[in-house]
Motif scaffolding. Structure first.
Motif, PDB file in Angstrom:
ATOM      1  N   GLU A 284       7.169   7.986   2.856  1.00 55.45           N
ATOM      2  CA  GLU A 284       8.797   8.116   2.733  1.00 55.45           C
ATOM      3  C   GLU A 284       9.458   6.660   3.430  1.00 55.45           C
ATOM      4  O   GLU A 284      10.470   6.232   3.032  1.00 55.45           O
ATOM      5  N   LEU A 285       8.831   6.450   4.614  1.00 55.22           N
ATOM      6  CA  LEU A 285       9.354   5.366   5.463  1.00 55.22           C
ATOM      7  C   LEU A 285       9.522   4.086   4.668  1.00 55.22           C
ATOM      8  O   LEU A 285      10.549   3.238   4.670  1.00 55.22           O
ATOM      9  N   LEU A 286       8.325   3.713   3.878  1.00 52.75           N
ATOM     10  CA  LEU A 286       8.151   2.580   3.336  1.00 52.75           C
ATOM     11  C   LEU A 286       8.668   2.487   1.782  1.00 52.75           C
ATOM     12  O   LEU A 286       8.173   1.300   1.159  1.00 52.75           O
ATOM     13  N   LYS A 287       9.058   3.304   1.470  1.00 51.35           N
ATOM     14  CA  LYS A 287       9.321   3.487  -0.112  1.00 51.35           C
ATOM     15  C   LYS A 287      10.365   2.564  -0.663  1.00 51.35           C
ATOM     16  O   LYS A 287      10.120   2.043  -1.631  1.00 51.35           O
ATOM     17  N   GLY A 288      11.403   1.945   0.063  1.00 52.05           N
ATOM     18  CA  GLY A 288      12.147   1.151  -0.252  1.00 52.05           C
ATOM     19  C   GLY A 288      11.776  -0.460  -0.124  1.00 52.05           C
ATOM     20  O   GLY A 288      12.491  -1.314  -0.472  1.00 52.05           O
ATOM     21  N   THR A 289      10.459  -0.381   0.662  1.00 52.28           N
ATOM     22  CA  THR A 289      10.188  -2.015   0.725  1.00 52.28           C
ATOM     23  C   THR A 289       9.655  -2.602  -0.334  1.00 52.28           C
ATOM     24  O   THR A 289       9.066  -2.113  -1.122  1.00 52.28           O
ATOM     25  N   ASP A 290       9.544  -3.915  -0.143  1.00 49.17           N
ATOM     26  CA  ASP A 290       8.979  -4.573  -1.383  1.00 49.17           C
ATOM     27  C   ASP A 290       7.421  -4.967  -0.942  1.00 49.17           C
ATOM     28  O   ASP A 290       7.052  -5.338  -0.154  1.00 49.17           O
ATOM     29  N   PRO A 291       6.467  -4.331  -1.940  1.00 48.65           N
ATOM     30  CA  PRO A 291       5.126  -4.271  -1.607  1.00 48.65           C
ATOM     31  C   PRO A 291       4.279  -5.620  -1.405  1.00 48.65           C
ATOM     32  O   PRO A 291       3.267  -5.742  -1.052  1.00 48.65           O
ATOM     33  N   VAL A 292       5.197  -6.823  -1.721  1.00 49.01           N
ATOM     34  CA  VAL A 292       4.496  -7.883  -1.681  1.00 49.01           C
ATOM     35  C   VAL A 292       4.615  -8.718  -0.192  1.00 49.01           C
ATOM     36  O   VAL A 292       4.384  -9.820   0.250  1.00 49.01           O
ATOM     37  N   VAL A 293       5.688  -7.977   0.487  1.00 52.28           N
ATOM     38  CA  VAL A 293       6.284  -8.390   1.838  1.00 52.28           C
ATOM     39  C   VAL A 293       5.475  -7.874   2.838  1.00 52.28           C
ATOM     40  O   VAL A 293       5.198  -6.466   2.684  1.00 52.28           O
ATOM     41  N   PRO A 294       4.826  -8.455   3.856  1.00 52.10           N
ATOM     42  CA  PRO A 294       4.015  -7.774   4.926  1.00 52.10           C
ATOM     43  C   PRO A 294       4.866  -6.660   5.617  1.00 52.10           C
ATOM     44  O   PRO A 294       5.888  -7.069   5.791  1.00 52.10           O
ATOM     45  N   VAL A 295       4.006  -5.747   6.273  1.00 53.10           N
ATOM     46  CA  VAL A 295       4.739  -4.471   6.914  1.00 53.10           C
ATOM     47  C   VAL A 295       3.897  -4.525   8.137  1.00 53.10           C
ATOM     48  O   VAL A 295       2.808  -4.132   7.913  1.00 53.10           O
ATOM     49  N   VAL A 296       4.726  -4.583   9.276  1.00 51.93           N
ATOM     50  CA  VAL A 296       3.946  -4.109  10.500  1.00 51.93           C
ATOM     51  C   VAL A 296       4.635  -2.945  10.900  1.00 51.93           C
ATOM     52  O   VAL A 296       5.814  -2.770  11.306  1.00 51.93           O
ATOM     53  N   LEU A 297       3.813  -2.004  11.376  1.00 51.70           N
ATOM     54  CA  LEU A 297       4.100  -0.478  11.565  1.00 51.70           C
ATOM     55  C   LEU A 297       3.859   0.082  13.025  1.00 51.70           C
ATOM     56  O   LEU A 297       3.002  -0.370  13.453  1.00 51.70           O
ATOM     57  N   LEU A 298       5.070   0.473  13.630  1.00 48.15           N
ATOM     58  CA  LEU A 298       4.658   1.128  14.898  1.00 48.15           C
ATOM     59  C   LEU A 298       4.540   2.428  14.776  1.00 48.15           C
ATOM     60  O   LEU A 298       5.431   3.079  14.229  1.00 48.15           O
ATOM     61  N   ASP A 299       3.457   2.962  15.273  1.00 46.98           N
ATOM     62  CA  ASP A 299       3.352   4.468  15.113  1.00 46.98           C
ATOM     63  C   ASP A 299       2.656   4.787  16.764  1.00 46.98           C
ATOM     64  O   ASP A 299       1.347   4.362  16.611  1.00 46.98           O
ATOM     65  N   HIS A 300       3.219   5.546  17.500  1.00 47.11           N
ATOM     66  CA  HIS A 300       2.682   5.593  19.006  1.00 47.11           C
ATOM     67  C   HIS A 300       1.270   6.128  18.995  1.00 47.11           C
ATOM     68  O   HIS A 300       0.549   5.710  19.466  1.00 47.11           O
ATOM     69  N   GLN A 301       1.250   7.449  18.258  1.00 39.07           N
ATOM     70  CA  GLN A 301      -0.323   8.043  18.379  1.00 39.07           C
ATOM     71  C   GLN A 301      -1.184   7.464  17.307  1.00 39.07           C
ATOM     72  O   GLN A 301      -0.781   7.560  16.102  1.00 39.07           O
ATOM     73  N   PRO A 302      -2.071   7.115  17.379  1.00 38.92           N
ATOM     74  CA  PRO A 302      -3.185   6.333  16.460  1.00 38.92           C
ATOM     75  C   PRO A 302      -3.991   7.539  15.474  1.00 38.92           C
ATOM     76  O   PRO A 302      -5.030   7.806  15.630  1.00 38.92           O
ATOM     77  N   ARG A 303      -3.324   7.924  14.579  1.00 36.63           N
ATOM     78  CA  ARG A 303      -3.570   8.882  13.526  1.00 36.63           C
ATOM     79  C   ARG A 303      -3.382   8.493  12.001  1.00 36.63           C
ATOM     80  O   ARG A 303      -2.646   7.632  11.745  1.00 36.63           O
ATOM     81  N   ASP A 304      -4.040   9.131  11.176  1.00 37.07           N
ATOM     82  CA  ASP A 304      -3.570   9.047   9.609  1.00 37.07           C
ATOM     83  C   ASP A 304      -3.748   7.525   9.418  1.00 37.07           C
ATOM     84  O   ASP A 304      -2.602   7.055   8.615  1.00 37.07           O
TER      85      ASP A 304
END
Length: 383
Positions: A284-304
């Protein structure tokens, strides 16, 4: 559910009291043997402060004067570390004393010899652990993301998770962070959660924002929330104070940086405790992003990790684990998480989990180091 939680907490407290009584009994026997029973009250007083200082400070935070609260909490945090390593060493020490007595040695001599060995070993652990905690290292990771980032071919990211700013970690250690990060001359600075230890009060009272605000990078400074921000509460105030010093806290938000790559920040999973709506899934968070553009994700707990990779994240940055902080805690975190520290490639996504710049509880690290990450990203397919 509430009754179950109360039972768990009560059971934990009973276990902790039993442990501290066991350690205290051993300590009192050693003290009386070496210094005489007439001074046993001194040991009992000091041990009570060490063993229960942290709990007392947290329970009485609202009524204790701030300097008293800070001092008692600091003493109590060292007590937590002493408790852990005393618990690991005392059963062996008790057996050693019994064997020495069986071999014919007088009880007082056996207790004295073994006791001093335990004291010296714990002192050594505290010394080494303090060095590991207060002397952060810089760890470098070189990765390639197989996507184009506009005209940008490379990106240098400085990452510091788990600062745990509070009564123990304040301006001096924070100044070390700024020094290490600025020396890297990063393009981007990222703080993936637990900037605060619990309460926002020390951050405000000690004016730590003045130091944290010195973090700067051409492409900005971004943070995400950790579980400790939710423990302390005051999320809105925290976000506003971070904004005032030029740091944007991403609350289930995505930012397009320089028209080259995205930085996405998730709320921590702990949000479910205070907000029934919880947080967005990575998809849901990345739904509107362009899939050809790199994504750096911050997620505090290292899961999933697999879910994040499937949603299109290219680099996931986490903390939370402290790599166990106090050995053998790393054996627990290693079983709890797919990756509790270091680097992992999950399908096309890179995962990096930091042991953190700060620490929780005792300012001690055994088997881990406080660290800043220097991540060098190259964009585009190799060759």
């Amino acid at each position: 559910m509430k009754n179950r939680m109360i039972s768990i907490i009560f059971g934990f407290l009973l276990l902790y009291v039993a442990i501290t009584l066991y350690i205290g009994w051993n300590g009192r026997v050693f003290w009386n043997t070496v210094f005489g029973p007439s001074t046993g009250w001194a040991f009992t007083t000091v041990w009570a402060l060490l063993a229960y200082g942290y709990l007392a400070a947290m329970l009485l935070r609202r009524i204790l004067p701030y300097p008293v609260y800070s001092a008692v909490k600091l003493i109590g945090t060292y007590g937590l570390g002493i408790c852990m390593y005393a618990l690991l060493s005392l059963p062996i020490a008790d057996v050693a004393v019994a064997l020495l007595r069986w071999s014919g040695m007088e009880t007082s001599a056996a207790v004295s010899i073994v006791g001093w060995i335990v004291v010296l070993l714990i002192a050594l652990v505290l010394a080494i652990g303090s060095r590991n905690a207060w002397s952060p290292v810089v760890r470098r990771y070189d990765i390639r993301i197989d996507k184009e980032a506009g005209p940008r071919k490379e990106l240098r990211i400085a990452v510091a998770s788990d600062l745990h700013l509070g009564t123990t970690i304040g301006k001096p250690h924070l100044a070390r962070l700024v020094e290490r990060v600025q020396a890297l001359q990063p393009d981007l600075v990222l703080l993936p959660g637990d900037v605060l230890d619990d309460s926002i009060e020390p951050f405000v009272r000690e004016r730590m924002g003045e130091v944290l605000g010195r973090l700067s990078a051409p492409l900005g400074v971004y943070a995400s929330l950790g579980n400790h921000e939710y423990i302390g509460g005051h999320i809105d105030e925290y976000v506003e104070r971070m904004k005032a010093i030029g740091i944007r806290v991403l609350l289930d938000e995505v930012v397009l940086v320089e028209d080259s790559f995205y930085v996405a920040g998730r709320k921590d999973a702990a949000v479910a405790r205070v907000d029934k709506s919880g947080r967005l899934s990575v998809a849901e968070l990345l739904k509107g992003t362009d899939p050809v553009v790199p994504v750096v994700l911050l997620d505090h707990q290292p899961r999933d990790f697999g879910t994040a990779a499937a949603a299109g994240a290219d680099l996931m940055l986490s903390g939370h684990t402290h790599r166990g902080q106090l050995m053998p805690g790393h054996l627990i975190t290693r079983r709890m998480f797919e990756l509790d520290w270091g680097y992992l490639r999950k399908e096309a996504m890179h995962v990096i989990v930091s042991s953190g710049f700060g620490f929780w509880g005792p300012p001690i690290r055994i088997g881990s180091r406080s660290e800043v990450l220097d991540i060098r990203v190259t964009f585009g397919r190799e060759g």
